[in-house]
Scaffold this active site. Structure first.
Site, mmCIF file in Angstrom:
data_model
loop_
_atom_site.group_PDB
_atom_site.id
_atom_site.type_symbol
_atom_site.label_atom_id
_atom_site.label_comp_id
_atom_site.label_asym_id
_atom_site.label_seq_id
_atom_site.Cartn_x
_atom_site.Cartn_y
_atom_site.Cartn_z
ATOM 1 N N ASN A 15 0.839 -1.151 -0.053
ATOM 2 C CA ASN A 15 -0.074 0.130 0.089
ATOM 3 C C ASN A 15 0.731 1.292 -0.033
ATOM 4 O O ASN A 15 2.155 1.113 -0.091
ATOM 5 C CB ASN A 15 -0.992 0.089 1.160
ATOM 6 C CG ASN A 15 -0.238 -0.218 2.526
ATOM 7 O OD1 ASN A 15 0.469 0.727 2.881
ATOM 8 N ND2 ASN A 15 -0.295 -1.174 3.246
ATOM 9 N N ARG A 16 0.433 2.394 0.150
ATOM 10 C CA ARG A 16 0.959 3.684 -0.281
ATOM 11 C C ARG A 16 1.646 4.134 1.036
ATOM 12 O O ARG A 16 1.985 5.420 0.881
ATOM 13 C CB ARG A 16 0.084 4.726 -0.831
ATOM 14 C CG ARG A 16 -0.447 4.083 -2.360
ATOM 15 C CD ARG A 16 -0.765 5.561 -3.038
ATOM 16 N NE ARG A 16 -0.843 5.045 -4.275
ATOM 17 C CZ ARG A 16 -2.106 4.660 -5.152
ATOM 18 N NH1 ARG A 16 -3.058 4.485 -4.400
ATOM 19 N NH2 ARG A 16 -2.163 4.245 -6.465
#
Ligand code: CTP
Length: 422
Positions: free
Chosen positions: A230-231
């Site tokens: 994920n970011r």
């Protein structure tokens, strides 16, 4: 909150490049001086077309330097770089950002920036089309990845009567960012001065408190080459770890990323949710405060391929299984006096779902942030959060640096642990 900071011994290298907003650097220079800082102005040749060096020299009582050559000092860039406690560049043109992104040092300012290891703040200003050009955006991203603080331009009036994104942020924002970074440095240095490599003998309002922090997004293997992730940048988790440490805590940081941290924090690198679970459970028992700032994957591939999957194999269907809820496991084994902090990264500031999460997980505090907001959340240097406590505590933290947000989170933690306050 932060102790009053004495900035008088601190030096700012103030870089000015050739854009119309160069005149605003005069105001920034004045305000930094008013805050008790020493300011060394460094201008590019192009900047001198907009504002005379004499303006900065007279204000700062230091010569405004422009050239690498022709002065008594044969290596002015390394001397400036070493004197700087912080480097601030405004306005930063697209050209200047491109130079720093690619490591070019063809004038005094770019050479000073490359030679400096001090924290750096860059404030771009340019026309909208230039700011939005993929090359500029790529360069900004590259410069950010060096750990430079970028204060992106805002929407407003531009040169030539145009309006759009590209206007330099207000000078107050720049000055407060600089003071904020210097205050954090002061805090870290004074904490470092109190101990050598651990906080065992130090002071501070977290003295004697063991804090376990998680940071970053986990990576779940699909095959030996690919992962699902994920970011999350891990910046908020690191800021919490640094702040807890500077306030005297003994800090263990379980992390999936590699960001700078002060010597004395115990760092445990992990990759997947399962690695993180193992490391957290191993250290949770002895921790007084556990802050789960990591963005743990909720799902992982049910089967991990032993060899690289090939495109020629055709359509790939992945079956995902839920990961263990680490925070819920820690909460289930929570001992008296232990304090658990979770994060709720939500789409929108959904207070009621954060409250539900707070109670469902059996934790003491939850920090809600809106990950869809461009100026805060994942990857950004800033964050805007709502801190909710199981006992009714509610603290709104407006858009602030992640350092400031971590201070507010730790203040909230202490407000629930009055007996431990020094
Ligand atoms: N968390 C955790 N283990 C997981 C997932 C999340 O410990 N497998 C922690 C996170 O570090 C965070 C908190 O739980 O502190 C909330 O994470 P979030 O992803 O917002 O919540 P979830 O419990 O995964 O619920 P949702 O279905 O809303 O994503």
């Amino acid at each position: 909150m932060l102790p009053a900071t004495d900035h008088r011994s601190k030096t700012v290298v103030l870089g000015i490049t050739g854009g119309i907003a160069a005149y605003k650097a005069v105001d920034v220079c004045r305000r930094l001086l008013d805050s008790g800082l020493r300011v060394l102005p460094v201008m590019t040749e192009e900047a001198t077309r907009f504002v005379a060096p004499l303006t900065f020299s007279s204000l700062a009582s230091e010569p405004a330097r422009v050239s690498l050559f022709g002065t008594a000092d044969p290596i002015p860039h390394t001397h400036l770089a070493r004197e700087a406690d912080i480097v601030v560049v405004l306005p930063a043109t697209a050209n200047f950002i491109a130079k720093i992104a690619s490591g070019l040092a063809d004038d005094l300012l770019s050479a000073t920036v490359l030679a400096s290891t001090a924290p750096m703040v860059i404030c771009p200003a340019m026309h909208t089309e230039m700011w939005e050009h993929p090359a500029v955006q790529r360069n900004v991203k590259t410069v950010k990845s060096f750990g430079v603080h970028i204060i992106p331009p805002e929407n407003g009036k531009l040169a030539g009567g145009d309006t759009g994104i590209g206007r330099l942020v207000p000078v107050e924002v720049i000055v407060s960012k600089v003071l904020d970074i210097l205050a954090t440095l002061d805090n870290e240095q004074s904490a470092m001065g109190r101990r050598s490599t651990s906080n065992a003998g130090g002071g501070g309002d977290f003295h004697g408190i063991k804090v376990l922090v998680t940071a970053g997004g986990t990576r779940e293997s699909i095959d030996p080459v690919r992962t699902i992730t994920n970011r999350s940048s891990g910046k908020q988790g690191y800021a919490i770890a640094r702040n807890a440490f500077s306030r005297g805590a003994e800090v263990t940081l379980v992390t999936t990323v590699d960001l700078p941290y002060p010597e004395g924090i115990q760092e445990i690198p992990v990759e997947s949710a399962s690695d993180m679970e193992q490391a957290v459970l191993q250290h949770a028992g002895e921790a007084d405060v556990i802050v789960m700032a990591a963005a743990v994957a909720d799902f992982r591939p049910a089967q991990v391929a032993g060899t690289k999957l090939h495109r020629t194999d055709g359509i790939l269907r992945l079956e995902l299984e839920p990961t263990p809820d680490i925070l819920a496991e820690v909460a289930a084994a929570k001992r008296d006096g232990q304090l658990l902090v979770g994060f709720a990264a939500e789409v929108g500031m959904d207070e009621s779902s954060a409250r539900t999460k707070l109670h469902a997980k059996g934790i003491d505090l939850i920090v809600l942030n809106d990950i869809t907001c461009a100026s805060s959340g994942f990857g950004s240097d800033d964050n805007e959060v709502l801190i909710l406590g199981a006992g009714g505590l509610r603290v709104e933290v407006p858009l602030s640096s992640k350092d400031e947000v971590s201070r507010r989170i730790l203040d909230s933690v202490l407000s629930l642990r009055p007996s431990t306050m020094s």
